[in-house]
Design an enzyme around this catalytic site. Structure first.
Site, PDB file in Angstrom:
ATOM      1  N   LYS A  48       0.987  -1.443   0.001  1.00 46.44           N
ATOM      2  CA  LYS A  48       0.177  -0.042   0.015  1.00 46.44           C
ATOM      3  C   LYS A  48       1.049   1.319   0.315  1.00 46.44           C
ATOM      4  O   LYS A  48       0.181   2.068   0.313  1.00 46.44           O
ATOM      5  CB  LYS A  48      -0.797   0.225   1.395  1.00 46.44           C
ATOM      6  CG  LYS A  48      -1.723  -1.432   1.180  1.00 46.44           C
ATOM      7  CD  LYS A  48      -2.263  -1.913   0.091  1.00 46.44           C
ATOM      8  CE  LYS A  48      -3.014  -1.459  -0.721  1.00 46.44           C
ATOM      9  NZ  LYS A  48      -3.602  -1.922  -1.858  1.00 46.44           N
ATOM     10  N   SER A  49       1.810   1.321  -0.743  1.00 45.03           N
ATOM     11  CA  SER A  49       3.195   2.527  -0.423  1.00 45.03           C
ATOM     12  C   SER A  49       2.386   3.323  -2.280  1.00 45.03           C
ATOM     13  O   SER A  49       3.969   3.872  -2.226  1.00 45.03           O
ATOM     14  CB  SER A  49       4.181   1.907  -0.353  1.00 45.03           C
ATOM     15  OG  SER A  49       4.133   1.239   1.197  1.00 45.03           O
ATOM     16  N   THR A  51       2.531   1.087  -4.900  1.00 44.56           N
ATOM     17  CA  THR A  51       3.417  -0.646  -5.984  1.00 44.56           C
ATOM     18  C   THR A  51       2.741  -0.294  -6.316  1.00 44.56           C
ATOM     19  O   THR A  51       3.518  -0.289  -8.143  1.00 44.56           O
ATOM     20  CB  THR A  51       3.005  -1.557  -4.983  1.00 44.56           C
ATOM     21  OG1 THR A  51       2.908  -1.551  -3.829  1.00 44.56           O
ATOM     22  CG2 THR A  51       4.288  -3.310  -5.731  1.00 44.56           C
ATOM     23  N   HIS A 114       7.563  -7.768  -1.884  1.00 42.51           N
ATOM     24  CA  HIS A 114       6.947  -7.681  -1.132  1.00 42.51           C
ATOM     25  C   HIS A 114       7.970  -8.120   0.156  1.00 42.51           C
ATOM     26  O   HIS A 114       7.885  -7.168   1.493  1.00 42.51           O
ATOM     27  CB  HIS A 114       5.370  -7.501  -0.441  1.00 42.51           C
ATOM     28  CG  HIS A 114       4.474  -6.770  -1.034  1.00 42.51           C
ATOM     29  ND1 HIS A 114       4.394  -5.860  -1.873  1.00 42.51           N
ATOM     30  CD2 HIS A 114       3.318  -7.215  -1.319  1.00 42.51           C
ATOM     31  CE1 HIS A 114       3.461  -4.910  -1.941  1.00 42.51           C
ATOM     32  NE2 HIS A 114       2.627  -6.241  -1.523  1.00 42.51           N
ATOM     33  N   ARG A 136       6.377   4.894   1.652  1.00 41.59           N
ATOM     34  CA  ARG A 136       5.241   5.563   2.085  1.00 41.59           C
ATOM     35  C   ARG A 136       5.035   6.155   2.896  1.00 41.59           C
ATOM     36  O   ARG A 136       5.479   5.429   4.246  1.00 41.59           O
ATOM     37  CB  ARG A 136       3.684   5.354   1.560  1.00 41.59           C
ATOM     38  CG  ARG A 136       2.505   6.634   1.390  1.00 41.59           C
ATOM     39  CD  ARG A 136       1.904   5.583   1.020  1.00 41.59           C
ATOM     40  NE  ARG A 136       0.250   6.812   0.483  1.00 41.59           N
ATOM     41  CZ  ARG A 136      -0.718   6.235   0.338  1.00 41.59           C
ATOM     42  NH1 ARG A 136      -1.119   4.731  -0.142  1.00 41.59           N
ATOM     43  NH2 ARG A 136      -1.541   7.503  -0.170  1.00 41.59           N
ATOM     44  N   SER A 144      -4.400   3.461   4.024  1.00 40.56           N
ATOM     45  CA  SER A 144      -4.673   2.340   2.817  1.00 40.56           C
ATOM     46  C   SER A 144      -4.505   1.012   3.492  1.00 40.56           C
ATOM     47  O   SER A 144      -5.618   0.181   2.665  1.00 40.56           O
ATOM     48  CB  SER A 144      -3.458   2.914   1.879  1.00 40.56           C
ATOM     49  OG  SER A 144      -3.850   1.988   0.514  1.00 40.56           O
ATOM     50  N   TYR A 202       6.687   7.917  -1.994  1.00 39.43           N
ATOM     51  CA  TYR A 202       5.414   8.165  -3.408  1.00 39.43           C
ATOM     52  C   TYR A 202       5.265  10.053  -3.001  1.00 39.43           C
ATOM     53  O   TYR A 202       4.713  10.254  -3.711  1.00 39.43           O
ATOM     54  CB  TYR A 202       4.037   7.590  -1.617  1.00 39.43           C
ATOM     55  CG  TYR A 202       3.013   7.964  -2.246  1.00 39.43           C
ATOM     56  CD1 TYR A 202       2.601   7.113  -3.256  1.00 39.43           C
ATOM     57  CD2 TYR A 202       1.957   8.792  -1.782  1.00 39.43           C
ATOM     58  CE1 TYR A 202       1.100   7.262  -4.058  1.00 39.43           C
ATOM     59  CE2 TYR A 202       0.040   9.091  -2.511  1.00 39.43           C
ATOM     60  CZ  TYR A 202       0.000   8.130  -3.250  1.00 39.43           C
ATOM     61  OH  TYR A 202      -1.424   8.273  -3.939  1.00 39.43           O
ATOM     62  N   ARG A 268      -7.622   4.156  -4.212  1.00 39.57           N
ATOM     63  CA  ARG A 268      -8.457   4.067  -3.527  1.00 39.57           C
ATOM     64  C   ARG A 268      -8.885   6.302  -4.191  1.00 39.57           C
ATOM     65  O   ARG A 268      -9.548   6.423  -4.769  1.00 39.57           O
ATOM     66  CB  ARG A 268      -8.237   3.997  -2.380  1.00 39.57           C
ATOM     67  CG  ARG A 268      -9.613   4.148  -1.617  1.00 39.57           C
ATOM     68  CD  ARG A 268      -8.977   3.598   0.162  1.00 39.57           C
ATOM     69  NE  ARG A 268      -7.986   4.785   0.333  1.00 39.57           N
ATOM     70  CZ  ARG A 268      -7.960   5.080   1.667  1.00 39.57           C
ATOM     71  NH1 ARG A 268      -8.895   6.024   1.978  1.00 39.57           N
ATOM     72  NH2 ARG A 268      -6.958   6.678   1.756  1.00 39.57           N
ATOM     73  N   GLY A 270      -5.489   8.394  -3.644  1.00 35.81           N
ATOM     74  CA  GLY A 270      -4.428   8.688  -4.234  1.00 35.81           C
ATOM     75  C   GLY A 270      -3.791   9.534  -3.328  1.00 35.81           C
ATOM     76  O   GLY A 270      -3.580  10.868  -4.331  1.00 35.81           O
TER      77      GLY A 270
HETATM   78  P1  A3P Z   1      -4.916   5.035  -0.967  1.00 35.45           P
HETATM   79  O1  A3P Z   1      -5.153   3.642  -0.722  1.00 35.45           O
HETATM   80  O2  A3P Z   1      -4.562   6.054   0.369  1.00 35.45           O
HETATM   81  O3  A3P Z   1      -5.309   6.179  -2.020  1.00 35.45           O
HETATM   82  P2  A3P Z   1      -0.479  -0.271  -3.546  1.00 35.45           P
HETATM   83  O4  A3P Z   1      -0.285   0.055  -4.865  1.00 35.45           O
HETATM   84  O5  A3P Z   1       1.096   0.241  -3.036  1.00 35.45           O
HETATM   85  O6  A3P Z   1      -0.896  -1.330  -2.834  1.00 35.45           O
HETATM   86  O7  A3P Z   1      -0.951   1.217  -3.038  1.00 35.45           O
HETATM   87  C1  A3P Z   1      -2.106   1.391  -3.067  1.00 35.45           C
HETATM   88  C2  A3P Z   1      -2.383   2.978  -2.734  1.00 35.45           C
HETATM   89  O8  A3P Z   1      -1.338   3.627  -3.634  1.00 35.45           O
HETATM   90  C3  A3P Z   1      -3.355   3.966  -2.647  1.00 35.45           C
HETATM   91  O9  A3P Z   1      -3.368   4.437  -1.507  1.00 35.45           O
HETATM   92  C4  A3P Z   1      -3.899   3.769  -4.227  1.00 35.45           C
HETATM   93  O10 A3P Z   1      -4.940   4.975  -4.187  1.00 35.45           O
HETATM   94  C5  A3P Z   1      -2.691   4.598  -4.395  1.00 35.45           C
HETATM   95  N1  A3P Z   1      -2.915   4.866  -5.954  1.00 35.45           N
HETATM   96  C6  A3P Z   1      -3.001   3.474  -6.535  1.00 35.45           C
HETATM   97  N2  A3P Z   1      -2.257   3.836  -8.025  1.00 35.45           N
HETATM   98  C7  A3P Z   1      -2.142   5.054  -7.967  1.00 35.45           C
HETATM   99  C8  A3P Z   1      -1.431   5.638  -9.143  1.00 35.45           C
HETATM  100  N3  A3P Z   1      -1.608   5.610 -10.238  1.00 35.45           N
HETATM  101  N4  A3P Z   1      -1.381   6.806  -8.602  1.00 35.45           N
HETATM  102  C9  A3P Z   1      -1.350   7.493  -7.445  1.00 35.45           C
HETATM  103  N5  A3P Z   1      -1.578   6.961  -6.538  1.00 35.45           N
HETATM  104  C10 A3P Z   1      -2.096   5.875  -6.387  1.00 35.45           C
END
Ligand code: A3P
Length: 306
Positions: A48-49, A51, A114, A136, A144, A202, A268, A270
């Site tokens: 959730k950083s 990826t 991961h 992040r 997240s 991030y 979600r 972002g």
């Molecule tokens: P939030 O839950 O704060 O919205 P991962 O990809 O490591 O699973 O991390 C998910 C987080 O990255 C979520 O954060 C998601 O919304 C955000 N995210 C996904 N795609 C993104 C993008 N293209 N640009 C910026 N953030 C993004």
């Protein structure tokens, strides 16, 4: 064995990290059987950083010559997790065909993990393959994570209570945690082996995407940074991978990735700083103290507001 935020109901303390119990065998197999190639590129992260975003950007950078048309780009019809898969989850789910297909993947292979740095298969750490790591700020990461695991849990399982999950997170108990050792492991490697590990945050990527996309391209020795068209290509890549754009693509709105998680759950809000809507003053104080205690003196710090 503990319950906590992770794929599957339990986490197992395994090689100094909390491995989702249903992934222990897969991680073992990945460590034993994965054969890295010198030109492999790994996107590594704490869950959730960012990826998904980094996978999309890396894919677009590495393949910018092959897919120069942005109207017909693979990222418009495939989810970034399909284009840049996690071998550890393939091994966990015993996906024979996919594991076999890894060796035939077109080169350079783009893969993801991961796992904490010390638990990577030796062939990754010893070969010349490159790793781009993203983490992040621990506040937004927690929110997240909590939102994500409540969405993907089986309907029959109870909700993760915010306060309880937070206590565990503060004790490092979360899939692939503790988060501080995960970050510090890659942070230290990025300092001692600059050509091996590129360390990204991030918040930085969000604030100056152009600069960091160029850093990624240079790290990968991509010719994208040369030539008159360079800035236009980079702008196109950034536009293609923007949160709003990706979230709105049909391919990311329905269906699941290999391990059964619905694609829509990777997008979600972002944003930087959404945690402020969730944390009580005492939680802010507690997590701030832990950050200072664990990361103080390392040179690693985070921006927590946009
Ligand atoms: P939030 O839950 O704060 O919205 P991962 O990809 O490591 O699973 O991390 C998910 C987080 O990255 C979520 O954060 C998601 O919304 C955000 N995210 C996904 N795609 C993104 C993008 N293209 N640009 C910026 N953030 C993004």
């Amino acid at each position: 064995k503990e319950s906590g935020l992770g794929a599957g109901p339990y986490l197992h303390l395994f090689q100094d990290f909390w491995c989702p119990t249903n992934s222990v065998e897969g991680v073992n197999k990945f460590q034993k059987h994965f054969d890295a190639k010198d030109n492999d590129v790994f996107v590594a992260s704490f869950p959730k950083s960012g990826t998904t975003w980094l996978k999309a950007l890396t894919f677009a950078i590495v393949n910018h010559q092959q897919f120069s048309s942005f109207d017909n780009h693979p990222l418009l019809s495939s989810n970034p997790h399909e284009l840049v898969p996690f071998p550890e989850f393939m091994y966990s789910h015993d996906l024979h065909d996919q594991i076999l297909s890894l060796s035939n993947k077109s080169e350079p292979r783009l893969l993801s993990t991961h796992l904490p740095f010390p638990s990577l298969p030796q062939s990754i750490t010893k070969s010349n393959c490159k790793i781009i790591y993203i983490c992040r700020n621990p506040f937004d990461t927690f929110v997240s994570v909590w939102e994500f695991f409540n969405k993907i849990k089986p309907v029959s399982s109870p909700e993760f209570i915010f306060e309880e999950a937070f206590e565990k997170y503060c004790n490092g108990i979360m899939g692939f945690g503790p988060w501080w050792s995960h970050m510090l492991g890659y942070w230290k490697e990025s300092i001692t082996r600059r050509n091996k590990v590129l360390f990204l945050k991030y918040e930085d990527l969000k604030e100056d995407t152009v600069f960091h996309v160029k850093r990624i391209a240079e790290f990968l020795d991509s010719p994208i940074t040369q030539g008159g068209e360079s800035n236009t290509v980079i702008e196109h890549i950034i536009k293609l991978c923007r949160f709003e754009k990706m979230k709105d693509l049909e391919v990311n709105k329905s269906g699941c990735i290999l391990n059964g998680v619905e694609k829509k759950n990777f997008f979600r809000k972002g944003e930087i700083g959404d945690w402020i809507n969730y944390f009580s003053p005492s939680m802010i104080e507690k997590l701030s103290k832990i950050i200072e205690e664990k990361l103080g003196g390392s040179g690693l710090s985070f921006k927590v507001h946009s």
